[in-house]
Motif scaffolding. Structure first.
Motif, mmCIF file in Angstrom:
data_model
loop_
_atom_site.group_PDB
_atom_site.id
_atom_site.type_symbol
_atom_site.label_atom_id
_atom_site.label_comp_id
_atom_site.label_asym_id
_atom_site.label_seq_id
_atom_site.Cartn_x
_atom_site.Cartn_y
_atom_site.Cartn_z
ATOM 1 N N UNK B 165 0.829 -1.199 0.000
ATOM 2 C CA UNK B 165 0.000 0.000 0.000
ATOM 3 C C UNK B 165 0.866 1.253 0.000
ATOM 4 N N UNK B 166 1.982 1.198 0.753
ATOM 5 C CA UNK B 166 2.857 2.360 0.757
ATOM 6 C C UNK B 166 3.458 2.553 -0.639
ATOM 7 N N UNK B 167 3.738 1.440 -1.330
ATOM 8 C CA UNK B 167 4.227 1.542 -2.715
ATOM 9 C C UNK B 167 3.169 2.178 -3.620
ATOM 10 N N UNK B 168 1.904 1.781 -3.407
ATOM 11 C CA UNK B 168 0.798 2.384 -4.181
ATOM 12 C C UNK B 168 0.775 3.895 -3.977
ATOM 13 N N UNK B 169 0.946 4.303 -2.717
ATOM 14 C CA UNK B 169 0.862 5.734 -2.409
ATOM 15 C C UNK B 169 2.060 6.483 -2.973
ATOM 16 N N UNK B 170 3.193 5.804 -3.058
ATOM 17 C CA UNK B 170 4.353 6.439 -3.691
ATOM 18 C C UNK B 170 4.070 6.601 -5.185
ATOM 19 N N UNK B 171 3.457 5.568 -5.783
ATOM 20 C CA UNK B 171 3.073 5.679 -7.195
ATOM 21 C C UNK B 171 2.103 6.844 -7.379
ATOM 22 N N UNK B 172 1.164 6.990 -6.426
ATOM 23 C CA UNK B 172 0.197 8.097 -6.512
ATOM 24 C C UNK B 172 0.916 9.443 -6.442
ATOM 25 N N UNK B 173 1.938 9.518 -5.595
ATOM 26 C CA UNK B 173 2.673 10.777 -5.461
ATOM 27 C C UNK B 173 3.424 11.112 -6.747
ATOM 28 N N UNK B 174 3.778 10.063 -7.507
ATOM 29 C CA UNK B 174 4.570 10.269 -8.714
ATOM 30 C C UNK B 174 3.723 10.444 -9.966
ATOM 31 N N UNK B 175 2.389 10.260 -9.832
ATOM 32 C CA UNK B 175 1.566 10.072 -11.026
ATOM 33 C C UNK B 175 1.478 11.305 -11.914
ATOM 34 N N UNK B 176 1.735 12.491 -11.399
ATOM 35 C CA UNK B 176 1.644 13.686 -12.238
ATOM 36 C C UNK B 176 3.019 14.283 -12.529
ATOM 37 N N UNK B 177 4.044 13.440 -12.535
ATOM 38 C CA UNK B 177 5.409 13.884 -12.811
ATOM 39 C C UNK B 177 5.844 15.068 -11.954
ATOM 40 N N UNK B 178 5.873 14.891 -10.639
ATOM 41 C CA UNK B 178 6.232 16.015 -9.774
ATOM 42 C C UNK B 178 7.724 16.317 -9.851
ATOM 43 N N UNK B 179 8.084 17.536 -9.483
ATOM 44 C CA UNK B 179 9.491 17.888 -9.358
ATOM 45 C C UNK B 179 9.949 17.681 -7.924
ATOM 46 N N UNK B 180 8.959 17.732 -7.015
ATOM 47 C CA UNK B 180 9.279 17.629 -5.591
ATOM 48 C C UNK B 180 8.334 16.624 -4.938
ATOM 49 N N UNK B 181 8.913 15.781 -4.075
ATOM 50 C CA UNK B 181 8.083 14.863 -3.290
ATOM 51 C C UNK B 181 8.148 15.316 -1.840
ATOM 52 N N UNK B 182 6.991 15.396 -1.211
ATOM 53 C CA UNK B 182 6.933 15.710 0.210
ATOM 54 C C UNK B 182 6.426 14.461 0.909
ATOM 55 N N UNK B 183 7.202 13.935 1.851
ATOM 56 C CA UNK B 183 6.830 12.678 2.497
ATOM 57 C C UNK B 183 6.679 12.904 3.993
ATOM 58 N N UNK B 184 5.558 12.396 4.540
ATOM 59 C CA UNK B 184 5.268 12.573 5.967
ATOM 60 C C UNK B 184 5.457 11.240 6.681
ATOM 61 N N UNK B 185 6.613 11.002 7.231
ATOM 62 C CA UNK B 185 6.919 9.771 7.963
ATOM 63 C C UNK B 185 6.321 8.545 7.281
ATOM 64 N N UNK B 186 6.664 8.278 6.028
ATOM 65 C CA UNK B 186 5.948 7.225 5.308
ATOM 66 C C UNK B 186 6.262 5.809 5.775
ATOM 67 N N UNK B 187 7.180 5.638 6.706
ATOM 68 C CA UNK B 187 7.496 4.262 7.104
ATOM 69 C C UNK B 187 7.176 3.955 8.556
ATOM 70 N N UNK B 188 6.554 4.910 9.279
ATOM 71 C CA UNK B 188 6.280 4.681 10.708
ATOM 72 C C UNK B 188 5.381 3.479 10.946
ATOM 73 N N UNK B 189 4.416 3.248 10.035
ATOM 74 C CA UNK B 189 3.444 2.185 10.284
ATOM 75 C C UNK B 189 3.959 0.823 9.820
ATOM 76 N N UNK B 190 5.196 0.769 9.342
ATOM 77 C CA UNK B 190 5.680 -0.465 8.720
ATOM 78 C C UNK B 190 6.709 -1.192 9.588
ATOM 79 N N UNK B 191 6.863 -2.483 9.355
ATOM 80 C CA UNK B 191 7.910 -3.257 10.017
ATOM 81 C C UNK B 191 9.282 -2.799 9.536
#
Lengths: 321, 330
Positions: B165-191
């Motif tokens: 799911x986190x990979x899906x959300x990364x794909x979503x963040x990339x879907x409009x060819x951004x120049x900048x990615x802003x990430x909010x603690x994207x791995x806190x909920x993961x092992x």
């Protein structure tokens, strides 16, 4: 140190009974776990989500009935009992919830919540209850007026302190701490860990410390068991286990934990965390293991001694070192 | 007043200058951010680290243009692609800034197919037809290493694991060819094992796609393994900033030093920091850390310490760091 708790070949099934047009569903969440916790020890259980850490804790508590195996508490057999009876005999074991905020009633002042536990356990005298609550609030580092507050008025660290106070009021011998530092800020985590150490010394407690944070476990625990898909794959003194991990899974877990020095970690662990619905044959870890051989796919590895009080269940642990 | 129609030329992907945000709540004014200055250089990962209540989330909201309505008119500038995107009436860079949220379990609607939810974003913000979008999304799913990318398009969120799911959300963040990615603690909920894979993926995407990233976290281990530069926030101000390695190896601001000494990897003795982060409605005057600082001086109570340049491309908002040196030795 004398042994406080022993689990022998403990097995727990989760699931539901068959119903109309509904087959029985059963997952073996804990499968043949043997462990021994000495009095005064901090015993860590680590592993990925779904490895059976929490189910193991619930079974030891008596909230979940064991399917097989034996539990001995202070030399007395407490397994194979009906749930209510099991819980009564295991009153010396108490559990601190993973999310202490969720474990507190939002409509009750914290003091009332603390008082309830004492009443349930038959401390009849209101004055004595109040005295014990005041003493315990001080022990966990909170002012007595915290009893008048509601859970939402507390910070995460304060909620943990209340969670601990509530359990310690019942004067347990063994406290099961389920992810006691999850979601805490670094400085708060440090003060909670320090408090845990103080309380352990002051009340002569034994801890079963469930966590996925290896840096914390390394810091706090005397001995550590590593679980994978319901089984203990390695167990030993924390120092030895972290310095010389014998099981490839332990090694992968250690390599994955990020460190301050940003040191280049070892090889990563491929594949998704496993599911109890599809338990691989042979060694359960073999589909993700870099050292897996034909033997691993065919045979369950025996548990062997890898050092003093250090056990590992891997066909190839000698080669891996 | 600069005209927003003429982009300024800069080699930074994002520049934040003297940003201040206040929120009104129940007649009180909460001072959330004050004088935040930081830069995300092009092609690199800049970390923002701090404890709860330091203003991380508000900073993200300001960048994404989603400050709540009760925010007062913010002060300062947020320069992205040469334009100040902070004013409420500024044209928002939809799609040019991708966002990776914290919790992969809460960030997807369970009743819609994951693929459709991302296609919806593309329909609104990316050029092209739906068929083109689908082709591109499958490519993205491949880039974020989702197993069976074609089939993933038709699955519901619950059919993916947390890491997926986190990979899906990364794909979503990339879907409009951004120049900048802003990430909010994207791995806190993961092992930790999954976290490691996701961090590796982010690093790879930044390198391969020439992205720039602002990465918010409270985990210094994650910071050390991913970020090139870091800004340490305390109570809405930058306490210290600089190259991650240097800041972690030789923390200089008293707060950074004390915070790092709480890390189980480093602590000789776990002490914590006395006191608590002040509520945003009652920020102390002067240096906001002074009530908890072991080397606070009389001037700390009245003077706001400026962010002073420091050797090695660093900056520290404390004029008394030498005293901390002596304190540590004592």
């Amino acid at each position: 140190m004398p042994e406080l708790l022993r689990a022998e070949a403990l097995t727990t099934d989760l699931g539901r009974r068959a119903g109309f047009l509904r087959p029985a569903v059963s997952l073996r969440a804990v499968d043949g776990v043997t462990l021994s916790i000495a009095e005064g020890e901090a015993f860590g259980v680590v592993g990925e989500s779904g490895c059976g850490k929490t189910t193991l804790a619930r079974t030891l508590l008596g909230l979940q009935r064991e399917a097989a195996g034996e539990i001995t508490l202070a030399g007395r057999r407490v397994s194979g009992l009906a749930p209510a009876e099991a819980r009564r005999l295991r009153a010396d074991i108490q559990y601190v919830h993973q999310d202490p905020g969720a474990a507190l009633d939002p409509w009750w002042r914290v003091g009332a919540t603390l008082d309830e536990g004492l009443r349930i356990h038959g401390v009849g005298d209101a004055a004595e209850r109040a005295a014990r609550i005041a003493e315990m609030l001080a022990a966990v580092g909170l002012d007595a007026d915290f009893g008048q507050r509601y859970p939402h008025e507390l910070s995460g660290g304060q909620q943990r302190r209340i969670g601990l106070a509530r359990i310690l009021l019942l004067r347990p011998k063994l406290v099961i701490l389920d992810e006691p530092t999850a979601g805490l800020d670094l400085s708060v985590q440090a003060s909670v860990l320090r408090l845990l150490a103080e309380l352990r010394a002051r009340f002569g407690l034994t801890y079963l410390f469930i966590s996925h944070d290896l840096t914390v476990v390394r810091r706090v625990c005397d001995r550590v068991a590593v679980m994978y898909l319901g089984q203990v794959v390695e167990e030993g003194p924390a120092e030895a286990l972290f310095a010389r991990p014998a099981h490839p899974y332990t090694r992968a877990l250690l390599a994955a934990a990020p460190h301050l020095d940003g040191r280049a970690a070892g090889p990563s662990l491929p594949g998704e965390p496993p599911s109890l619905r599809r338990i691989p044959a042979g060694c359960r870890f073999h589909p993700r293991c870099t050292r897996a051989s034909a033997l691993c796919a065919a045979q369950t590895p025996p548990t062997e001694a890898a050092g003093p009080a250090h056990h590992v269940a891997c066909h190839h642990w000698r080669e891996a070192a | 007043m600069r005209s927003s129609s003429e982009p300024e030329v800069t080699d930074a992907a994002l520049t934040i200058e003297d940003l201040a945000v206040q929120l009104r709540s129940r007649g009180e004014v909460a001072d959330i951010l004050d004088g935040i200055t930081l830069t995300v250089p092009r092609g690199s990962v800049t970390g923002v680290v701090g404890e709860s209540g330091c203003g991380k989330s508000t900073l993200l909201r300001a960048i994404l243009g989603i400050l709540p309505g009760r925010a007062t008119t913010p002060r300062g500038r947020i320069l992205f692609e040469g334009r100040d995107i902070l004013p409420a009436r500024a044209a928002k860079p939809h799609g040019r800034i991708g966002f990776v949220p914290q919790d992969p379990y809460l960030s997807l609607n369970p009743v819609f197919r994951a693929g459709d939810q991302i296609l919806e974003i593309m329909r609104r913000h990316a050029p092209g037809t739906r068929a083109e979008h689908r082709v591109k999304l499958v490519e993205l799913f491949r880039a974020v290493q989702l197993p069976d990318p074609e089939a993933a398009l038709h699955k519901y969120p619950h059919q993916f694991s947390g890491g997926q799911r986190q990979r899906l959300l990364i794909a979503a963040a990339l879907c409009c060819d951004p120049a900048l990615i802003v990430a909010d603690e994207p791995t806190t909920a993961l092992d930790v094992t999954t976290q490691r894979e996701i961090l590796g993926l982010l690093r790879e995407l930044v390198r391969a796609r020439g992205l720039s990233m602002l990465f918010v976290t409270h985990d210094f281990g994650v910071l050390a393994s991913l970020c090139d530069e870091v800004s340490v926030l305390y109570a809405g101000r930058v306490a210290e900033s600089g190259p991650t390695r240097a800041v972690l190896d030789t923390p200089t601001h008293p707060y950074t030093r004390m915070l790092l000494s709480c890390h189980p990897d480093r602590a000789v003795e776990l002490l914590g920091i006395p006191g608590a982060v002040p509520p945003a409605t009652a920020q102390p005057a002067g240096c906001r850390f002074h009530p908890r600082c072991p080397v606070a001086q009389p001037d700390c109570r009245s003077e706001v310490p400026p962010l002073l340049p420091w050797p090695g491309g660093r900056a520290v908002a404390c004029p008394h760091t030498a005293r901390m040196e002596a304190h540590a030795l004592a």
